[in-house]
Design a protein around this motif. Structure first.
Motif, PDB file in Angstrom:
ATOM      1  N   ILE A  94      -7.883  42.381  64.386  1.00  0.00           N
ATOM      2  CA  ILE A  94      -8.616  43.415  65.123  1.00  0.00           C
ATOM      3  C   ILE A  94      -9.808  42.844  65.918  1.00  0.00           C
ATOM      4  N   LEU A  95     -10.503  41.851  65.348  1.00  0.00           N
ATOM      5  CA  LEU A  95     -11.669  41.305  66.064  1.00  0.00           C
ATOM      6  C   LEU A  95     -11.227  40.477  67.273  1.00  0.00           C
ATOM      7  N   GLN A  96     -10.114  39.790  67.113  1.00  0.00           N
ATOM      8  CA  GLN A  96      -9.577  39.035  68.246  1.00  0.00           C
ATOM      9  C   GLN A  96      -9.205  40.008  69.378  1.00  0.00           C
ATOM     10  N   GLU A  97      -8.616  41.120  68.980  1.00  0.00           N
ATOM     11  CA  GLU A  97      -8.232  42.124  69.974  1.00  0.00           C
ATOM     12  C   GLU A  97      -9.473  42.652  70.726  1.00  0.00           C
ATOM     13  N   LEU A  98     -10.532  42.896  69.969  1.00  0.00           N
ATOM     14  CA  LEU A  98     -11.756  43.404  70.606  1.00  0.00           C
ATOM     15  C   LEU A  98     -12.368  42.364  71.543  1.00  0.00           C
ATOM     16  N   GLN A  99     -12.328  41.108  71.130  1.00  0.00           N
ATOM     17  CA  GLN A  99     -12.899  40.060  71.979  1.00  0.00           C
ATOM     18  C   GLN A  99     -12.083  39.912  73.265  1.00  0.00           C
ATOM     19  N   GLU A 100     -10.767  40.056  73.133  1.00  0.00           N
ATOM     20  CA  GLU A 100      -9.915  39.958  74.329  1.00  0.00           C
ATOM     21  C   GLU A 100     -10.206  41.135  75.268  1.00  0.00           C
ATOM     22  N   HIS A 101     -10.450  42.265  74.669  1.00  0.00           N
ATOM     23  CA  HIS A 101     -10.776  43.443  75.463  1.00  0.00           C
ATOM     24  C   HIS A 101     -12.080  43.221  76.232  1.00  0.00           C
ATOM     25  N   ALA A 102     -13.077  42.666  75.538  1.00  0.00           N
ATOM     26  CA  ALA A 102     -14.367  42.403  76.193  1.00  0.00           C
ATOM     27  C   ALA A 102     -14.194  41.393  77.325  1.00  0.00           C
ATOM     28  N   ALA A 103     -13.368  40.358  77.084  1.00  0.00           N
ATOM     29  CA  ALA A 103     -13.145  39.334  78.113  1.00  0.00           C
ATOM     30  C   ALA A 103     -12.530  39.980  79.356  1.00  0.00           C
ATOM     31  N   ALA A 104     -11.552  40.866  79.147  1.00  0.00           N
ATOM     32  CA  ALA A 104     -10.896  41.515  80.292  1.00  0.00           C
ATOM     33  C   ALA A 104     -11.892  42.391  81.050  1.00  0.00           C
ATOM     34  N   LEU A 105     -12.737  43.065  80.316  1.00  0.00           N
ATOM     35  CA  LEU A 105     -13.708  43.970  80.943  1.00  0.00           C
ATOM     36  C   LEU A 105     -14.689  43.212  81.850  1.00  0.00           C
ATOM     37  N   TYR A 106     -15.105  42.024  81.403  1.00  0.00           N
ATOM     38  CA  TYR A 106     -16.102  41.265  82.167  1.00  0.00           C
ATOM     39  C   TYR A 106     -15.473  40.219  83.095  1.00  0.00           C
ATOM     40  N   GLY A 107     -14.144  40.051  83.014  1.00  0.00           N
ATOM     41  CA  GLY A 107     -13.512  39.041  83.860  1.00  0.00           C
ATOM     42  C   GLY A 107     -13.746  37.632  83.353  1.00  0.00           C
ATOM     43  N   ALA A 108     -13.773  37.458  82.021  1.00  0.00           N
ATOM     44  CA  ALA A 108     -13.935  36.119  81.429  1.00  0.00           C
ATOM     45  C   ALA A 108     -12.606  35.657  80.855  1.00  0.00           C
ATOM     46  N   GLU A 109     -12.443  34.330  80.743  1.00  0.00           N
ATOM     47  CA  GLU A 109     -11.225  33.834  80.097  1.00  0.00           C
ATOM     48  C   GLU A 109     -11.287  34.083  78.594  1.00  0.00           C
TER      49      GLU A 109
END
Ligand SMILES: Cc1ncc(COP(=O)(O)O)c(C=O)c1O
Length: 498
Positions: free
Chosen positions: A62-77
């Motif tokens: 779940i935390l990996q999923e949230l971090q991926e979500h944050a990356a997509a939101l900000y345009g980070a790898e």
């Protein structure tokens, strides 16, 4: 981007777990039950890395999923959730980007965490000195030209760090700076602690992940609706060793990251995703209305918002009045019950975010218009002696009338005399203020907030610094790193033999 945007998944899971019949034979010690005065809802969500809840230090669920979500939101790898504030993001970013004993180019008005990273990793520091925006006594953002010239002068620099927006909201041209930094094959770190909202609405500047920065640090808690200590670290490109970055995050972050804080990050980003447009439109509309009304003031003046000045940081200058920033701060606090972010000698700073309701804007607008009208009539009484000028006794007379930039170093402190990472370990002694001229500083001296250093250990103390310290104390501002005993003011200096 996460497909299911209808729920903040961690928040929901924590709430339902809190109400389940699973018995907690594990940490934390409150066992999700109320002891004392803490609200039950918070305690019920406060768990540790139990089954089904993943592990921030090795995220796979779940935390990996949230971090991926944050990356997509900000345009980070790649993005990392942080629970020790931007502070631990900055420590980790610098430690990963610059080899031990390496050389870093930083803006002189950086947050103290930047200096702390340099100390921990024995880094040699070169400074970029921001220009001054004299009309408001604040530092301008670092320019691309300044970075380019510094990199040409010192070709062995391993990484560059700039702060944007600054504490006062000044925004640098990160895209151009990234271009000149990358031309040297080195990474750019952007301390964007005050810019977690950037890129989310038209009136905002773009966030630095989308402008070419290699590492970007956001304090979610500063400008988005999230709890204190919540932050993000984003990484892009191949100039940063990601394994090293993870290693330093393990070192600098708690081994027991708070799920309440992580849920708070998720919740703030979820709000941005599902309600961002409406939320930010309302924010910008209220902000513009307030600024329009305040632009009619005849004595106080506000720093206009624009390409180089972020929305949300309301800087009110007292330069054309007989008040000090501290006096205006005191009036707003005591008479109008408005608590500001900070006071400097010639201005005060207020922070507005999406979290403010209409009432906050109305109260601030009415209070400032009223104070301005009183100034116009010449009937502006200071609310309390606490904010009036204080007598400051130093043995030697100093000129306290020279123009000043809050908490910033004097230009003549430029040559760093002893490398900071060595200086901070040297033996020190307390020396009376008027006798410090020419000695090497043994400790940081900051105006707080914002906590950017006026002097760094190892820098030579000059009469300008002595003047500014006396002036700040006279104006009732908080100067950190000094000692006041029996009417005397003392600075920490490196002992002569050491
Ligand atoms: C420019 C800047 N960078 C970094 C930080 C550290 O952020 P945090 O409080 O989230 O650790 C601050 C804190 O005020 C700051 O002003």
């Amino acid at each position: 981007m996460r497909k299911d945007v209808n729920t903040p998944i961690l928040t929901k899971k924590l709430r339902s777990y809190g109400q389940s019949d699973f018995y907690p034979l594990h940490m934390p010690g409150h066992k999700r039950r109320v002891f004392g005065q803490m609200p039950e809802e918070v305690l019920q969500m406060d768990i540790t890395e139990i089954d089904g809840f993943d592990n921030l230090h090795q995220p796979e669920g779940i935390l990996q999923e949230l971090q991926e979500h944050a990356a997509a939101l900000y345009g980070a790898e790649e993005t990392f959730y942080l629970v020790n504030g931007s502070t631990c993001g900055i420590l980790s970013a610098i430690s990963a980007a610059v080899p031990e004993g390496g050389h870093i180019l930083i803006a002189r008005n950086c947050h103290k965490s930047v200096y702390h990273a340099c100390y921990l990793r024995n880094l040699v520091i070169s400074y970029l000195y921001p220009e001054l925006l004299e009309a408001y006594d604040i530092c301008e953002p670092i320019t691309c030209r300044q970075v380019q010239e510094a990199l040409e002068r010192e070709p062995d620099i391993d990484a560059v760090l700039v702060v944007s927006p600054t504490y006062e909201g000044r925004i640098a041209d990160i895209e151009k700076i990234a271009g000149v930094v990358h031309a040297k094959g080195i990474p750019l770190i952007v301390d964007e602690a005050h810019g977690a909202h950037l890129g989310f609405a038209e009136g905002f500047a773009q966030n630095s992940c989308r402008l070419g920065a290699d590492l970007v640090i956001h304090s979610v808690h500063k400008t988005l609706p999230a709890m204190t200590q919540t932050a993000l670290l984003h990484v892009n490109g191949d100039l940063i060793d990601r394994n090293k970055l993870r290693r330093f995050l393990h070192i600098y972050q708690s081994s027991s990251p708070s799920y309440v804080l992580m849920a708070s990050i998720e919740n703030a980003l979820w709000q941005v995703q599902i309600q961002g447009r409406e939320m930010f439109d309302k924010f910008i509309h209220r902000w513009e209305k307030m600024c329009d009304m305040l632009s009619t003031m005849r004595n106080l003046s506000i720093l206009p918002t624009g390409e180089k000045q972020d929305i949300g940081k309301l800087l009110v200058s007292v330069k054309k009045t007989g008040l000090s920033g501290q006096q205006l701060y005191g009036m707003l606090l005591e008479e109008f019950h408005i608590q500001l972010e900070m006071a400097a000698p010639s201005y005060v700073l207020a922070m507005f975010t999406v979290g403010d309701d209409e009432d906050g804007y109305v109260r601030m607008t009415e209070a400032l218009l009223e104070i301005d009208a009183r100034l116009e009539k010449g009937s502006c009484e200071i609310a309390s002696d606490k904010y009036a000028q204080q007598p400051v006794h130093i043995r030697q007379s100093v000129n306290v009338d020279q123009p000043d930039v809050a908490g910033q170093p004097a230009a003549d402190l430029k040559p760093v005399s002893i490398p900071f990472f060595k200086a901070w370990d040297k033996e020190t002694q307390w020396c009376e203020l008027s006798e410090c001229c020419g000695r090497y500083a043994g400790e940081f001296i900051n105006l707080y907030p914002p906590g950017t250093p006026m002097v760094v250990p190892g820098e030579r103390i000059d009469s300008g610094l002595i003047t500014r310290i006396a002036d700040y104390l006279r104006k009732g501002l908080t100067v950190q790193g000094i000692r006041q005993v029996s009417g005397g003011i003392y600075l920490s200096v490196i002992t002569l033999e050491s």
